[in-house]
Design an enzyme around this catalytic site. Structure first.
Site, PDB file in Angstrom:
ATOM      1  N   PHE A 253      -9.286  -7.650  25.545  1.00  0.00           N
ATOM      2  CA  PHE A 253      -8.831  -8.965  25.096  1.00  0.00           C
ATOM      3  C   PHE A 253      -9.270  -9.294  23.679  1.00  0.00           C
ATOM      4  CE2 PHE A 253     -13.089 -10.269  26.267  1.00  0.00           C
ATOM      5  CZ  PHE A 253     -13.337 -11.448  25.569  1.00  0.00           C
ATOM      6  N   LYS A 254     -10.338  -8.652  23.214  1.00  0.00           N
ATOM      7  CA  LYS A 254     -10.831  -8.947  21.873  1.00  0.00           C
ATOM      8  C   LYS A 254      -9.787  -8.640  20.798  1.00  0.00           C
ATOM      9  CE  LYS A 254     -14.871  -9.776  23.764  1.00  0.00           C
ATOM     10  NZ  LYS A 254     -16.125  -9.099  23.523  1.00  0.00           N
ATOM     11  N   ASP A 255      -8.843  -7.734  21.114  1.00  0.00           N
ATOM     12  CA  ASP A 255      -7.802  -7.396  20.138  1.00  0.00           C
ATOM     13  C   ASP A 255      -6.963  -8.609  19.748  1.00  0.00           C
ATOM     14  OD1 ASP A 255      -8.313  -4.608  19.914  1.00  0.00           O
ATOM     15  OD2 ASP A 255      -7.223  -4.247  21.781  1.00  0.00           O
TER      16      ASP A 255
ATOM     17  N   THR B 259     -16.016  -6.000  21.759  1.00  0.00           N
ATOM     18  CA  THR B 259     -15.875  -6.623  20.446  1.00  0.00           C
ATOM     19  C   THR B 259     -15.954  -5.586  19.330  1.00  0.00           C
ATOM     20  OG1 THR B 259     -16.702  -8.798  21.098  1.00  0.00           O
ATOM     21  CG2 THR B 259     -16.938  -8.206  18.796  1.00  0.00           C
TER      22      THR B 259
END
Length: 463
Positions: free
Chosen positions: A110-112, A143
Site C-alpha cells: 500500500f505504501k506505493d 515503506t
C-alpha cells in the site's frame, strides 16, 4: 492552505515547504491549519470518478495554488501509471467482507499509493527550485522499498533507508537491497524498527545537520503521505455506497505507525460517511490498549510477529491524532509527549477517552488467529490474505460488509502463508527472481553517530 506544527513552534508554511520539511523543525508533525469540509453534493459528484480524477479533487484544496492544476494532474497520472490494475485500488468482495486491494503498485504494498506520488512531487519541486534533497527514512518492511522505487534514478535525490536487520521478510529485504541505482543506499541496523525510527528522528531534530545535509522525509511523518492515502478511502466509499451520502461504510485498517488509519480519520473529518474505523493491531498492541483504556504505555520490548510491518511500539502519526483530540492545543500535546518521554506512558482524561472510543474501534490479533484467518478465508473463497490483511479481516469479523484494507500482496510473506494453507501465493511479476538478484547493503549500529558518519562518507561535505 497553510500548515502548522503539532507542537506549535513554527510559523505557518505552504504545501511545498511542508512536503520538503517532512518533520517540523520543532520536532512536531505538520498538520493543515484547517480541514476542508465537503457537502453531500460534492460526495455524490466524486463517488463515480476514476482514481486519478478523484486524487486530483482530494489533493487540490490541500495543495492550493502552489502547484498549477495541470501540473498536479500530470504528477498524479505519472504516479499511478506504474500500477498494474486499471482501478489502482480496486474493491473486491470475498465471503462476508470487502477487500480494498492496495498492492497493485511496483512493490506490491500500500505504501506505493503514497510514495509513487511523493517521489514525483519531490522531483517536481526540486527541479523547480534547482535544489537537492537527501532522503532518510526507517522502514518496518514496506515503506523502504516503496520509497526507493518512488525515487530510484531521480536526479537531485539521494535516498538512505534504514531497516532492522532480520526483522523484515526476505522478499521485503531484497526489494530494497537489489535496487542498485547510484542514488539508493540501504542500511541494515542492529535492533528494531523503533530503534531505526528513533535514529531518523534524532537526525531530523539536529537542525544544523538537517539543514547542512538537506534532509527530507518519506516516512508517514511527511504530510503528503497521509494526504495521498486519504484518496482510497473516498474511492472505496464511492464503489461500495453507490454514491449515497446517507450510506456510511466501515473500514478495518491494519496499522502499526497510525498513518494509514489517520488517513481514514482525516477523510471522515472532511465529511466522508465512515461508520466505524477499526484499528487492527498484532501482539504489539499499544494502539488497541490506548483505545480501550485511554492510556498509551510502552512495553519493555517489541515482539516479532508474522505481520512484521506492524511490529512497532511508538506510532509516529499518533501525535497528529493527539493534536486533533485536544482541539489543536499544542501546549497540551507537548505536555503529553513530555509524559511519554519521561515515564513511558501518557493518558487522556475521561471525556477525551470517550471521544477516542467514538472515533475508533480496536482489536489485537495474535499470530495463531492470523494464521487461522488466512486459512479460513482461503477455505471459503480461495482468496489468499497477507498476514497484515488477515489481522484487519479478523479484527472486523463482527462488522459484515466492512471494507478491510489489504496492505500487501500475500506473496511477500511466503513463509506465513505456507504455514497457514500449505502453499505460497503466486507472485506478481514485480517479485519474480528477487532472491537471485545482486544486492547491496551496509550494516551499521542503530545510533545517530553511526548513521551520520555514513551519510557524511557518502555525500559531499557541505561548504
Amino acid at each position: 492552505m497553510h500548515y502548522l506544527s503539532t507542537r506549535g513552534g513554527i510559523a505557518p508554511i505552504g504545501f511545498a515547504d511542508a512536503v520538503m520539511m517532512g518533520l517540523a523543525t520543532d520536532g512536531g508533525l505538520l498538520v493543515p491549519a484547517e480541514i476542508p469540509q465537503l457537502d453531500a453534493a460534492t460526495l455524490r459528484a466524486w463517488s463515480g470518478l476514476s482514481f486519478q480524477d478523484l486524487a486530483l479533487e482530494v489533493l487540490t484544496p490541500f495543495v492550493g495554488d502552489e502547484i498549477p492544476r495541470a501540473d498536479l494532474r500530470a504528477l498524479i497520472d505519472r504516479s499511478y501509471a506504474t500500477f498494474t490494475h486499471p482501478e489502482v485500488t480496486p474493491v473486491i468482495k470475498t465471503g462476508g467482507q470487502r477487500i480494498l486491494e492496495l498492492f497493485h503498485g511496483p512493490t506490491a504494498a500500500f505504501k506505493d499509493v503514497a510514495l509513487q506520488l511523493l517521489g514525483n512531487l519531490f522531483a517536481y519541486l526540486l527541479a523547480r527550485d534547482g535544489s537537492q534533497l537527501n532522503i532518510v527514512g526507517a522502514t518496518s518492511g514496506d515503506t523502504g522499498s516503496a520509497a526507493i522505487y518512488g525515487v530510484r534514478g531521480k536526479e537531485r535525490i539521494q535516498i538512505f533507508i534504514l531497516h532492522p536487520k532480520g526483522r523484515v521478510s526476505p522478499i521485503q529485504e531484497r526489494q530494497m537491497t537489489t535496487v542498485l541505482d547510484a542514488n539508493v543506499h540501504n542500511i541494515a541496523v542492529q535492533g528494531t524498527f523503533d530503534d531505526a525510527q528513533r535514529v531518523v528522528k534524532s537526525l531530523f531534530n539536529d537542525l544544523p545537520f538537517k539543514s547542512a545535509y538537506r534532509l527530507g522525509a518519506v516516512n508517514s511523518i511527511n504530510w503528503a503521505r497521509i494526504l495521498a492515502q486519504t484518496v482510497y478511502y473516498f474511492y472505496a466509499w464511492g464503489r461500495v455506497s453507490g454514491g449515497d451520502p446517507a450510506q456510511p461504510v466501515s473500514f478495518s485498517v491494519p496499522t502499526g505507525n497510525f498513518g494509514d488509519v489517520f488517513a481514514g480519520y482525516l477523510a471522515r473529518r472532511m465529511g466522508l460517511p465512515i461508520e466505524r474505523l477499526v484499528i487492527a493491531t498484532n501482539r504489539n498492541d499499544i494502539l488497541t490498549r490506548f483505545v480501550k483504556t485511554g492510556v498509551y504505555a510502552i512495553e519493555d520490548r517489541v515482539h516479532q510477529t508474522l505481520s512484521p510491518a506492524m511490529d512497532i511500539q511508538l506510532a509516529s502519526n499518533f501525535e497528529r491524532y493527539l493534536y486533533h483530540l485536544h482541539d489543536g492545543d499544542t501546549a497540551q500535546v507537548r505536555a503529553l509527549l513530555g509524559d511519554l518521554q519521561d515515564t513511558g506512558r501518557l493518558s487522556v482524561d475521561p471525556a477525551r477517552h470517550a471521544q477516542v472510543q467514538a472515533d475508533f474501534s480496536a482489536a489485537a490479533v495474535s499470530d495463531p488467529e492470523t494464521l487461522d484467518q488466512i486459512r479460513a478465508t482461503f477455505a471459503s473463497s480461495g482468496y489468499i490474505l497477507c498476514p497484515h490483511t488477515a489481522v484487519g479481516v479478523r479484527a472486523a469479523q463482527d462488522l459484515p460488509g466492512c471494507v478491510c484494507l489489504a496492505t500487501a500482496h500475500p506473496a511477500k510473506f511466503g513463509e506465513a502463508v505456507r504455514e497457514a494453507i500449505g502453499q505460497e501465493a503466486p507472485p506478481p511479476p514485480s517479485l519474480l527472481g528477487l532472491l537471485e538478484k545482486e544486492s547491496r547493503c551496509v550494516e551499521l549500529d542503530a545510533t545517530p553517530e553511526a548513521i551520520k558518519g555514513h551519510l557524511q562518507s557518502v555525500l559531499e561535505v557541505p561548504t
